[in-house]
Design a protein around this motif. Structure first.
Motif, PDB file in Angstrom:
ATOM      1  N   ALA A 245       0.818  -1.169   0.078  1.00 45.31           N
ATOM      2  CA  ALA A 245      -0.048  -0.040   0.092  1.00 45.31           C
ATOM      3  C   ALA A 245       0.831   1.360  -0.179  1.00 45.31           C
ATOM      4  O   ALA A 245       0.525   2.228  -0.565  1.00 45.31           O
ATOM      5  N   CYS A 246       2.069   1.234   0.681  1.00 44.61           N
ATOM      6  CA  CYS A 246       2.502   2.493   0.915  1.00 44.61           C
ATOM      7  C   CYS A 246       3.535   2.497  -0.407  1.00 44.61           C
ATOM      8  O   CYS A 246       3.966   3.845  -0.842  1.00 44.61           O
ATOM      9  N   CYS A 353       5.188  12.136  11.522  1.00 46.68           N
ATOM     10  CA  CYS A 353       5.077  12.360  10.062  1.00 46.68           C
ATOM     11  C   CYS A 353       6.466  12.086   9.665  1.00 46.68           C
ATOM     12  O   CYS A 353       7.376  12.516  10.055  1.00 46.68           O
ATOM     13  N   VAL A 354       6.517  11.314   8.632  1.00 51.10           N
ATOM     14  CA  VAL A 354       7.658  10.900   8.056  1.00 51.10           C
ATOM     15  C   VAL A 354       7.714  11.274   6.577  1.00 51.10           C
ATOM     16  O   VAL A 354       6.540  11.364   5.872  1.00 51.10           O
ATOM     17  N   PRO A 355       8.983  11.195   5.866  1.00 50.09           N
ATOM     18  CA  PRO A 355       9.077  11.456   4.314  1.00 50.09           C
ATOM     19  C   PRO A 355       8.168  10.332   3.756  1.00 50.09           C
ATOM     20  O   PRO A 355       8.123   8.916   4.193  1.00 50.09           O
ATOM     21  N   ARG A 356       7.482  10.521   2.981  1.00 49.56           N
ATOM     22  CA  ARG A 356       6.642   9.503   1.986  1.00 49.56           C
ATOM     23  C   ARG A 356       7.245   8.239   1.592  1.00 49.56           C
ATOM     24  O   ARG A 356       6.927   7.273   1.668  1.00 49.56           O
ATOM     25  N   CYS A 380      -3.737   4.434  11.109  1.00 52.67           N
ATOM     26  CA  CYS A 380      -4.409   5.385  10.153  1.00 52.67           C
ATOM     27  C   CYS A 380      -3.554   6.361   9.883  1.00 52.67           C
ATOM     28  O   CYS A 380      -2.940   6.752  10.630  1.00 52.67           O
ATOM     29  N   ALA A 381      -3.571   6.610   8.681  1.00 59.51           N
ATOM     30  CA  ALA A 381      -2.584   7.608   7.994  1.00 59.51           C
ATOM     31  C   ALA A 381      -3.108   8.443   7.000  1.00 59.51           C
ATOM     32  O   ALA A 381      -3.975   8.023   6.372  1.00 59.51           O
ATOM     33  N   GLY A 386       2.505  11.441   4.460  1.00 61.46           N
ATOM     34  CA  GLY A 386       3.408  10.873   5.200  1.00 61.46           C
ATOM     35  C   GLY A 386       3.251  10.971   6.827  1.00 61.46           C
ATOM     36  O   GLY A 386       3.967  10.400   7.722  1.00 61.46           O
ATOM     37  N   ASN A 387       1.788  11.141   7.000  1.00 65.35           N
ATOM     38  CA  ASN A 387       1.410  11.601   8.365  1.00 65.35           C
ATOM     39  C   ASN A 387       0.869  10.343   9.000  1.00 65.35           C
ATOM     40  O   ASN A 387      -0.399  10.233   8.717  1.00 65.35           O
TER      41      ASN A 387
END
Length: 468
Positions: A245-246, A353-356, A380-381, A386-387
């Protein structure tokens, strides 16, 4: 050093405090009954200490707010600004013996200008109320936190909140053009502008956004609006792994698509939503990705994104046929945090929150942490940003489980920083993440932020104990 100057009122001083407040406020605006004031002690965060307010004040005018701050300055009393208390970091928690300054009664929409594309509002306006009102003028206020039916614009500004649509439209900070702010000593200051452009002087407006009431009390906001977009359509894609999914998220962004929404729910979250609302979401999936477009031809955009999801390994791609189906899918996403809370009764909601490009690593790391601590942690995001919101579910009555929940929460934040991310994308720092803010910005950063705080609030009376 700043905070040490605050003195909580002694019992014998409470009468003096109330008398001074009543000199500029109507009696119904000053609450002293302990059974009532205790209900204003907390926001919705777990593991955040709070004190007992000396008094709760509910002003209706700017002049009344100024009066409260003058009294607080004279008596050297802490003031904790509050909105609807839907926050998740303890930023609105009361300090011992403080004046709680609840702004929910200042709830007027003062102006809507279709030509200038602005709304002028008081801080107590509910987000959903503003959104629906501007829609009637063919306009759109994009920031939409999941609590939008309850949260206030003032609270959104204080915590720099986000929402589901941030991937295309941005966060609250990008819509605040100007503010009226009551300072710690009661003076009124205006920042920013009503114009589409403006670069005069330091950008004090952005400084107040996300300051969690520690620099001043927002009493009016000028908000930018956009033309109302077409009705969006939503697509749901199932995946056999969170990593797949990512990967789809990365493909969608890298291919140049600009969805109005790109959200992810892991298998734990999907099951929790089904258990709560019986929505019939596919529990066989390891991750459910929701993508939406509000373009002139959303069906074509969804088809293109659906193909990218299939290329990333989606086991099923289902585009909604109409607005009703789309809203049903969005409602499932909006219920995520409520559903996860129902799993064990208490949650700690992280906001890393991370870099996509590191999103997949983040979700895999959270899964390892859940296994390590033997806890249920649903994710959930706002995947397009990237949050992530890893949500630790636990029984607050179980001391060992509570300890493990807190330790897992800290490991998740550490993981986010290791991946080049930040400890909060939209919930703020408050009490919950003070230690982690210091780790993220470093000692020089903390020193400079304290210096900014001291210049606006030399007595340290505004929301003490928050941020750092």
């Amino acid at each position: 050093m700043i905070m040490s100057r605050i003195e909580a009122p002694r019992d014998q001083d409470t009468g003096t405090l109330v008398d001074r407040l009543l000199a500029g406020l109507p009696a119904e605006a000053v609450l002293t009954d302990p059974d009532i004031t205790v209900s204003y002690a907390n926001d919705m965060a777990s593991f955040c200490p709070s004190g007992t307010p000396a008094v709760v004040v509910l002003p209706r005018t700017v002049e009344q707010v100024q009066h409260v701050m003058r009294v607080a300055t004279e008596l050297r009393l802490p003031v904790v600004p509050q909105g609807a208390r839907t926050g998740l970091s303890g930023a609105a928690n009361a300090s011992e013996g403080c004046i709680v300054l609840s702004l929910v009664k200042m709830d007027r929409i003062l102006e809507i200008s279709p030509v200038d594309r602005i709304a002028v509002v008081e801080p107590g306006v509910i987000n959903a109320t503003l959104s629906r009102t501007v829609n009637e003028h063919g306009l759109y206020y994009p920031p939409d936190p999941s609590s939008w039916e309850m949260c206030t614009i003032g609270g959104n500004i204080g915590t720099a909140s986000g929402g589901l649509c941030c991937v295309k439209y941005g966060v609250t900070a990008e819509y605040v053009l100007g503010l009226d702010v009551v300072l710690a000593d009661g003076r009124l200051m205006s920042t920013g502008r009503r114009t589409a452009k403006g670069v005069a002087g330091y950008d004090l407006t952005r400084l107040f956004v996300g300051s969690e009431g520690s620099l001043g009390i927002v009493v009016k906001a000028i908000l930018a609006l956009k033309p109302q977009p077409p009705q969006q359509l939503v697509l749901a894609a199932e995946f056999g792994s969170a990593a797949a999914a990512c990967d789809a998220v990365c493909r969608i962004i890298a291919d140049g698509h600009v969805p109005s929404l790109l959200e992810l729910m892991d298998r734990t979250t999907v099951k929790a939503v089904n258990d709560l609302a019986h929505m019939g979401l596919p529990e066989t999936t390891e991750a459910l990705l929701l993508a939406a477009f509000d373009t002139l031809d959303p069906a074509a955009d969804l088809a293109a994104v659906g193909a990218l999801c299939e290329a990333a390994g989606a086991t099923q791609v289902v585009p909604a046929e109409d607005a009703a189906e789309s809203e049903l899918l969005l409602q499932a996403r909006r219920l995520s945090l409520t559903a996860l809370e129902a799993v064990k009764g208490t949650t700690m909601i992280d906001d890393v929150c991370v870099p996509r490009s590191r999103l997949g690593e983040m979700l895999e790391g959270v899964e390892r942490i859940a296994e390590k601590y033997q806890l249920t942690i649903g994710v959930c995001a706002h995947a397009g940003d990237g949050n992530t919101h890893p949500t630790v579910c636990f029984d607050a009555q179980d001391a060992d489980e509570s300890r493990r929940a807190r330790e897992s929460f800290d490991e998740i934040m550490a993981l986010g920083l290791e991946l080049g991310g930040t400890i909060t994308g939209e919930h703020g720092v408050g009490v919950l993440k003070k230690e982690w803010l210091a780790r993220e910005i470093g000692p020089v950063g903390v020193e400079m932020q304290r210096a900014v705080k001291a210049s606006f609030d030399p007595l340290g009376i505004l929301n003490p104990g928050k941020l750092f």
